[in-house]
Design an enzyme around this catalytic site. Structure first.
Site, PDB file in Angstrom:
ATOM      1  N   THR A 134      -2.690 -37.356  19.560  1.00  0.00           N
ATOM      2  CA  THR A 134      -1.277 -37.634  19.279  1.00  0.00           C
ATOM      3  C   THR A 134      -0.626 -38.756  18.526  1.00  0.00           C
ATOM      4  OG1 THR A 134      -0.262 -39.936  20.116  1.00  0.00           O
ATOM      5  CG2 THR A 134      -2.561 -40.024  21.071  1.00  0.00           C
ATOM      6  N   GLU A 136       0.479 -41.417  18.198  1.00  0.00           N
ATOM      7  CA  GLU A 136      -0.172 -42.892  18.648  1.00  0.00           C
ATOM      8  C   GLU A 136      -1.124 -43.524  17.559  1.00  0.00           C
ATOM      9  OE1 GLU A 136       1.304 -45.257  19.733  1.00  0.00           O
ATOM     10  OE2 GLU A 136       2.950 -44.456  20.127  1.00  0.00           O
ATOM     11  N   TYR A 158      -5.234 -46.649  23.724  1.00  0.00           N
ATOM     12  CA  TYR A 158      -4.968 -45.859  23.700  1.00  0.00           C
ATOM     13  C   TYR A 158      -5.252 -44.641  22.765  1.00  0.00           C
ATOM     14  CZ  TYR A 158      -1.676 -41.470  24.459  1.00  0.00           C
ATOM     15  OH  TYR A 158      -0.729 -39.966  24.431  1.00  0.00           O
ATOM     16  N   LYS A 162      -7.634 -41.839  21.403  1.00  0.00           N
ATOM     17  CA  LYS A 162      -7.531 -40.005  21.308  1.00  0.00           C
ATOM     18  C   LYS A 162      -7.458 -39.728  20.572  1.00  0.00           C
ATOM     19  CE  LYS A 162      -4.493 -38.801  24.367  1.00  0.00           C
ATOM     20  NZ  LYS A 162      -4.339 -37.025  24.860  1.00  0.00           N
TER      21      LYS A 162
END
Length: 333
Positions: A134, A136, A158, A162
C-alpha cells in the site's frame, strides 16, 4: 482469453469479501481460472452475496491468523497463484486496534508465505504469490512522487504492518526463490468500497442528500490529497504481475493527486450542486493522530514492464460511485 480445460489454472484469493477480492475474482473467472476465496468463519454474512453474485467462485474456510488453516486451504485449492488481499484495511482503525492490525496485516503475510512453502515442498508445484502492499507505507513521504525506490516511512500502525508484510515478501523472494510480487497500490475505489472510506462516504452522503434523506456530511481534513484510481483497473495489474517470468515490486497509481475538497467538488457536481459548503461539516473525530498529507504515485515501471495503465479517470470514478449510490438508495426506498 479463457483457458482450455487442460490449461485451467487455479487461484486462491484471501480477502475475497472486499472490493478488490470481488473484482479480482471476476477477472480471473473471465479468464477461465478455477477461483477459490478464503472465507473466515462458518456463518460469514457475506457468503450468501458471494454465492449469488459469483456462482462459479468456490469458498474455502481459513484464517490468516491460523497457519494450519492456511496450509489446509492450499491443499484444497491447489493454487497456481495466491493473491493475499486479506487485511484490516481501514487505516484509522489501526490506531485503536494496533495489535489486531499487526497480527492480520503482518503476521497473516508470514502465515501465507509459510503455507505456500510447505505446500510447494509437499506437492512439488510452484506457486506464484501476490502481496497487497500500500501507498500508506510511504507515510511521511521522502520523494514528491513515490516510486518503488522511495524510502518507506509509515505514519500509522496499518502502514507499519503493511511494510513488514512487504519486506517479508521481498525476503521470501530473495531467500527461497519464491515467485513473489508486491503491488504498492495507491488509493483505489469503487461502488463496492465500504462506507467507512472517505470516497464512498462522500458518494453515499451526496446520493442521500440529493434524495432528501440526509442533510450534511461530516468529514475530517479536507486538504488531505490522494492519488485515487478505480479498483477494477488495479486488480488487472495484480494479475499481470503474476504473469511475469519473475516476481517484482510495482507501484500502481494514476499519477494524479486530488484533495478531499476536490472529491467533494466532483461528487456534488453530479447532482448539480456547485457550493457544497453548507452541506459539509468538519468533525475532529475523523482526524488521524499522525496524518499522511499527500500521496502521488509513479507507475512508470508498471507501464513499461506490465503494459498497465489506468482506464477510468478520477471524475469518471466519482460519477460512477455517486450514481451507483443514488440508484441503490432509490431501490431501497
Amino acid at each position: 482469453m479463457a483457458l482450455s480445460a487442460l490449461e485451467k489454472r487455479s487461484a486462491l484469493i484471501t480477502g475475497i469479501t472486499g472490493q478488490d477480492g470481488f473484482y479480482l475474482a471476476e477477472l480471473l473467472l473471465s479468464k477461465g481460472y478455477r477461483v477459490f476465496g478464503l472465507l473466515r468463519g462458518q456463518n460469514n454474512p457475506k457468503a450468501a452475496a458471494l454465492a449469488r453474485d459469483l456462482p462459479e467462485l468456490q469458498l474455502v474456510s481459513g484464517d490468516l491468523l491460523d497457519a494450519s488453516s492456511m496450509i489446509r486451504a492450499m491443499t484444497i485449492a491447489e493454487p497456481d497463484e495466491v493473491y493475499n488481499l486479506g487485511a484490516v484495511s481501514f487505516v484509522p482503525h489501526s490506531f485503536t486496534n494496533p495489535r489486531l492490525v499487526a497480527d492480520v496485516n503482518g503476521g497473516g503475510v508470514l502465515n501465507t508465505l509459510e503455507a505456500i512453502r510447505f505446500y510447494q515442498d509437499l506437492s512439488g508445484r510452484q506457486v506464484r504469490f501476490y502481496q497487497a502492499s500500500t501507498s500508506e507505507m510511504f507515510g511521511k513521504v521522502q520523494d514528491s512522487i513515490q516510486s518503488e525506490k522511495t524510502l518507506l516511512w509509515p505514519r500509522s500502525p496499518y502502514g507499519v504492518a503493511k511494510a513488514y508484510g512487504h519486506h517479508l515478501t521481498i525476503n521470501y523472494r530473495e531467500s527461497y526463490g519464491l515467485h513473489a510480487s508486491s503491488g504498492i497500490l495507491f488509493n483505489h475505489e469503487s461502488p463496492r468500497r465500504g462506507l467507512e472510506f472517505v470516497t464512498r462516504k462522500v458518494a453515499h452522503g451526496v446520493a442521500r442528500i440529493s434524495l432528501g434523506l440526509q442533510d450534511t456530511i461530516a468529514l475530517g481534513n479536507l486538504d488531505t490529497q490522494r492519488d485515487w484510481g478505480f479498483a477494477g483497473d488495479y486488480v488487472e495489474a495484480m494479475y499481470l504481475m503474476l504473469q511475469q517470468d519473475q516476481g517484482d515490486d510495482f507501484v500502481i497509481a494514476t499519477g494524479e493527486t486530488h484533495s478531499i475538497a476536490e472529491l467533494l467538488d466532483a461528487a456534488f457536481s453530479v447532482i448539480g450542486v456547485s457550493d457544497w459548503s453548507p452541506l459539509v461539516g468538519l468533525d475532529p473525530r475523523y482526524a488521524r493522530p499522525a496524518e499522511v498529507d499527500v500521496l502521488i504515485g509513479d507507475a512508470s515501471k508498471a507501464n513499461s514492464v506490465l503494459g498497465w495503465k489506468p482506464k477510468v479517470s478520477f471524475l469518471e470514478l466519482v460519477e460512477m460511485m455517486v450514481k451507483y449510490d443514488i440508484e441503490r438508495q432509490r431501490s431501497a426506498a
